[in-house]
Motif scaffolding. Structure first.
Motif, mmCIF file in Angstrom:
data_model
loop_
_atom_site.group_PDB
_atom_site.id
_atom_site.type_symbol
_atom_site.label_atom_id
_atom_site.label_comp_id
_atom_site.label_asym_id
_atom_site.label_seq_id
_atom_site.Cartn_x
_atom_site.Cartn_y
_atom_site.Cartn_z
ATOM 1 N N ILE A 68 65.773 51.876 -6.269
ATOM 2 C CA ILE A 68 65.529 51.801 -4.824
ATOM 3 C C ILE A 68 65.646 53.172 -4.162
ATOM 4 O O ILE A 68 64.870 53.489 -3.257
ATOM 5 C CB ILE A 68 66.478 50.771 -4.184
ATOM 6 N N ASP A 69 66.584 53.999 -4.616
ATOM 7 C CA ASP A 69 66.725 55.331 -4.029
ATOM 8 C C ASP A 69 65.501 56.201 -4.292
ATOM 9 O O ASP A 69 65.056 56.949 -3.420
ATOM 10 C CB ASP A 69 67.975 56.029 -4.563
ATOM 11 N N GLU A 70 64.947 56.112 -5.489
ATOM 12 C CA GLU A 70 63.734 56.869 -5.806
ATOM 13 C C GLU A 70 62.566 56.388 -4.966
ATOM 14 O O GLU A 70 61.753 57.188 -4.503
ATOM 15 C CB GLU A 70 63.398 56.735 -7.293
ATOM 16 N N LEU A 71 62.491 55.091 -4.779
ATOM 17 C CA LEU A 71 61.424 54.528 -3.950
ATOM 18 C C LEU A 71 61.571 55.003 -2.498
ATOM 19 O O LEU A 71 60.569 55.350 -1.857
ATOM 20 C CB LEU A 71 61.459 53.002 -4.016
ATOM 21 N N ALA A 72 62.792 55.064 -2.005
ATOM 22 C CA ALA A 72 63.029 55.569 -0.651
ATOM 23 C C ALA A 72 62.576 57.022 -0.541
ATOM 24 O O ALA A 72 61.966 57.413 0.461
ATOM 25 C CB ALA A 72 64.506 55.445 -0.292
ATOM 26 N N ARG A 73 62.849 57.827 -1.564
ATOM 27 C CA ARG A 73 62.410 59.230 -1.550
ATOM 28 C C ARG A 73 60.887 59.334 -1.561
ATOM 29 O O ARG A 73 60.313 60.211 -0.919
ATOM 30 C CB ARG A 73 63.017 59.992 -2.726
ATOM 31 N N GLU A 74 60.228 58.451 -2.288
ATOM 32 C CA GLU A 74 58.763 58.446 -2.295
ATOM 33 C C GLU A 74 58.207 58.137 -0.906
ATOM 34 O O GLU A 74 57.235 58.751 -0.467
ATOM 35 C CB GLU A 74 58.227 57.438 -3.316
ATOM 36 N N TYR A 75 58.803 57.194 -0.232
ATOM 37 C CA TYR A 75 58.375 56.880 1.134
ATOM 38 C C TYR A 75 58.614 58.066 2.061
ATOM 39 O O TYR A 75 57.801 58.353 2.943
ATOM 40 C CB TYR A 75 59.086 55.632 1.669
ATOM 41 N N GLU A 76 59.730 58.778 1.867
ATOM 42 C CA GLU A 76 59.993 59.961 2.677
ATOM 43 C C GLU A 76 58.963 61.055 2.399
ATOM 44 O O GLU A 76 58.522 61.736 3.323
ATOM 45 C CB GLU A 76 61.397 60.485 2.404
ATOM 46 N N LYS A 77 58.569 61.201 1.150
ATOM 47 C CA LYS A 77 57.531 62.188 0.806
ATOM 48 C C LYS A 77 56.217 61.831 1.482
ATOM 49 O O LYS A 77 55.525 62.701 2.011
ATOM 50 C CB LYS A 77 57.319 62.251 -0.706
ATOM 51 N N GLN A 78 55.873 60.561 1.464
ATOM 52 C CA GLN A 78 54.627 60.136 2.109
ATOM 53 C C GLN A 78 54.691 60.358 3.612
ATOM 54 O O GLN A 78 53.691 60.702 4.237
ATOM 55 C CB GLN A 78 54.334 58.664 1.794
ATOM 56 N N TYR A 79 55.865 60.165 4.187
ATOM 57 C CA TYR A 79 56.048 60.444 5.612
ATOM 58 C C TYR A 79 55.757 61.913 5.892
ATOM 59 O O TYR A 79 55.053 62.236 6.858
ATOM 60 C CB TYR A 79 57.472 60.082 6.046
ATOM 61 N N GLU A 80 56.282 62.794 5.064
ATOM 62 C CA GLU A 80 56.052 64.232 5.236
ATOM 63 C C GLU A 80 54.572 64.584 5.087
ATOM 64 O O GLU A 80 54.036 65.394 5.847
ATOM 65 C CB GLU A 80 56.890 65.036 4.244
ATOM 66 N N VAL A 81 53.908 63.978 4.106
ATOM 67 C CA VAL A 81 52.473 64.232 3.891
ATOM 68 C C VAL A 81 51.677 63.804 5.119
ATOM 69 O O VAL A 81 50.812 64.548 5.610
ATOM 70 C CB VAL A 81 51.972 63.494 2.625
ATOM 71 N N LEU A 82 51.957 62.625 5.623
ATOM 72 C CA LEU A 82 51.236 62.123 6.793
ATOM 73 C C LEU A 82 51.532 62.966 8.033
ATOM 74 O O LEU A 82 50.631 63.241 8.828
ATOM 75 C CB LEU A 82 51.579 60.656 7.034
ATOM 76 N N SER A 83 52.763 63.387 8.195
ATOM 77 C CA SER A 83 53.116 64.237 9.332
ATOM 78 C C SER A 83 52.371 65.565 9.269
ATOM 79 O O SER A 83 51.915 66.080 10.296
ATOM 80 C CB SER A 83 54.620 64.487 9.355
ATOM 81 N N THR A 84 52.236 66.105 8.072
ATOM 82 C CA THR A 84 51.500 67.351 7.892
ATOM 83 C C THR A 84 50.025 67.161 8.240
ATOM 84 O O THR A 84 49.414 68.023 8.883
ATOM 85 C CB THR A 84 51.649 67.857 6.442
ATOM 86 N N LYS A 85 49.453 66.030 7.842
ATOM 87 C CA LYS A 85 48.052 65.743 8.183
ATOM 88 C C LYS A 85 47.873 65.659 9.697
ATOM 89 O O LYS A 85 46.910 66.191 10.247
ATOM 90 C CB LYS A 85 47.602 64.433 7.543
ATOM 91 N N ILE A 86 48.804 64.986 10.362
ATOM 92 C CA ILE A 86 48.730 64.858 11.813
ATOM 93 C C ILE A 86 48.809 66.230 12.470
ATOM 94 O O ILE A 86 48.029 66.548 13.376
ATOM 95 C CB ILE A 86 49.845 63.934 12.335
ATOM 96 N N ASP A 87 49.754 67.044 12.020
ATOM 97 C CA ASP A 87 49.902 68.395 12.579
ATOM 98 C C ASP A 87 48.652 69.230 12.359
ATOM 99 O O ASP A 87 48.293 70.051 13.208
ATOM 100 C CB ASP A 87 51.114 69.096 11.957
ATOM 101 N N GLY A 88 47.967 69.022 11.245
ATOM 102 C CA GLY A 88 46.736 69.754 10.980
ATOM 103 C C GLY A 88 45.575 69.310 11.845
ATOM 104 O O GLY A 88 44.673 70.100 12.153
ATOM 105 N N LEU A 89 45.591 68.048 12.258
ATOM 106 C CA LEU A 89 44.498 67.514 13.073
ATOM 107 C C LEU A 89 44.685 67.768 14.574
ATOM 108 O O LEU A 89 43.705 67.789 15.316
ATOM 109 C CB LEU A 89 44.350 66.009 12.832
ATOM 110 N N ARG A 90 45.906 67.951 15.018
ATOM 111 C CA ARG A 90 46.166 68.099 16.459
ATOM 112 C C ARG A 90 45.377 69.217 17.129
ATOM 113 O O ARG A 90 44.886 69.024 18.246
ATOM 114 C CB ARG A 90 47.651 68.279 16.710
#
Length: 67
Positions: free
Chosen positions: A3-25
Protein backbone atom coordinates in the motif's frame (compact mmCIF):
# COMPACT_ATOMS: atom_id res chain seq x y z
CA UNK A 1 3.38 -3.94 -4.42
CA UNK A 2 2.28 -2.87 -0.97
CA UNK A 3 0.00 0.00 0.00
CA UNK A 4 2.85 2.42 0.73
CA UNK A 5 4.37 1.85 -2.71
CA UNK A 6 0.99 2.37 -4.30
CA UNK A 7 0.59 5.64 -2.38
CA UNK A 8 3.99 6.78 -3.71
CA UNK A 9 2.91 5.94 -7.25
CA UNK A 10 -0.18 8.10 -6.85
CA UNK A 11 2.01 10.91 -5.52
CA UNK A 12 4.28 10.58 -8.56
CA UNK A 13 1.28 10.80 -10.86
CA UNK A 14 0.13 13.89 -8.98
CA UNK A 15 3.51 15.50 -9.63
CA UNK A 16 3.40 14.55 -13.33
CA UNK A 17 -0.07 16.02 -13.75
CA UNK A 18 0.88 19.18 -11.86
CA UNK A 19 3.86 19.63 -14.15
CA UNK A 20 1.62 19.24 -17.21
CA UNK A 21 -0.76 21.86 -15.84
CA UNK A 22 2.10 24.26 -15.14
CA UNK A 23 3.35 23.76 -18.69
CA UNK A 24 -0.05 24.53 -20.19
CA UNK A 25 -0.86 27.64 -18.13
CA UNK A 26 1.22 30.10 -20.20
CA UNK A 27 -0.82 29.09 -23.25
CA UNK A 28 -3.92 30.55 -21.62
CA UNK A 29 -2.59 34.00 -22.59
CA UNK A 30 -1.89 32.95 -26.18
CA UNK A 31 -4.94 30.98 -27.24
CA UNK A 32 -8.37 32.39 -27.99
CA UNK A 33 -11.77 31.20 -29.09
CA UNK A 34 -12.36 27.47 -29.42
CA UNK A 35 -8.69 26.67 -28.82
CA UNK A 36 -8.82 28.49 -25.48
CA UNK A 37 -11.97 26.62 -24.54
CA UNK A 38 -10.35 23.27 -25.34
CA UNK A 39 -7.20 24.21 -23.44
CA UNK A 40 -9.20 25.19 -20.36
CA UNK A 41 -11.10 21.93 -20.59
CA UNK A 42 -7.85 19.94 -20.81
CA UNK A 43 -6.39 21.81 -17.81
CA UNK A 44 -9.58 21.16 -15.82
CA UNK A 45 -9.39 17.45 -16.59
CA UNK A 46 -5.73 17.31 -15.55
CA UNK A 47 -6.57 19.26 -12.40
CA UNK A 48 -9.39 16.87 -11.48
CA UNK A 49 -7.12 13.88 -12.10
CA UNK A 50 -4.36 15.43 -9.97
CA UNK A 51 -6.80 16.06 -7.12
CA UNK A 52 -7.97 12.45 -7.24
CA UNK A 53 -4.38 11.21 -7.20
CA UNK A 54 -3.59 13.39 -4.19
CA UNK A 55 -6.74 12.25 -2.40
CA UNK A 56 -6.10 8.57 -3.12
CA UNK A 57 -2.46 8.83 -1.99
CA UNK A 58 -3.61 10.43 1.25
CA UNK A 59 -6.16 7.68 1.85
CA UNK A 60 -3.61 4.96 1.17
CA UNK A 61 -1.02 6.57 3.47
CA UNK A 62 -3.52 6.64 6.30
CA UNK A 63 -4.73 3.10 5.73
CA UNK A 64 -2.71 1.53 8.55
CA UNK A 65 -2.99 4.52 10.88
CA UNK A 66 -6.70 4.07 11.53
CA UNK A 67 -7.65 1.84 14.46
Amino acid sequence: MNIDELAREYEKQYEVLSTKIDGLRPLLYVYSGEDLHLLRRKIKIYYDMACECKRTASLLKGYYEED
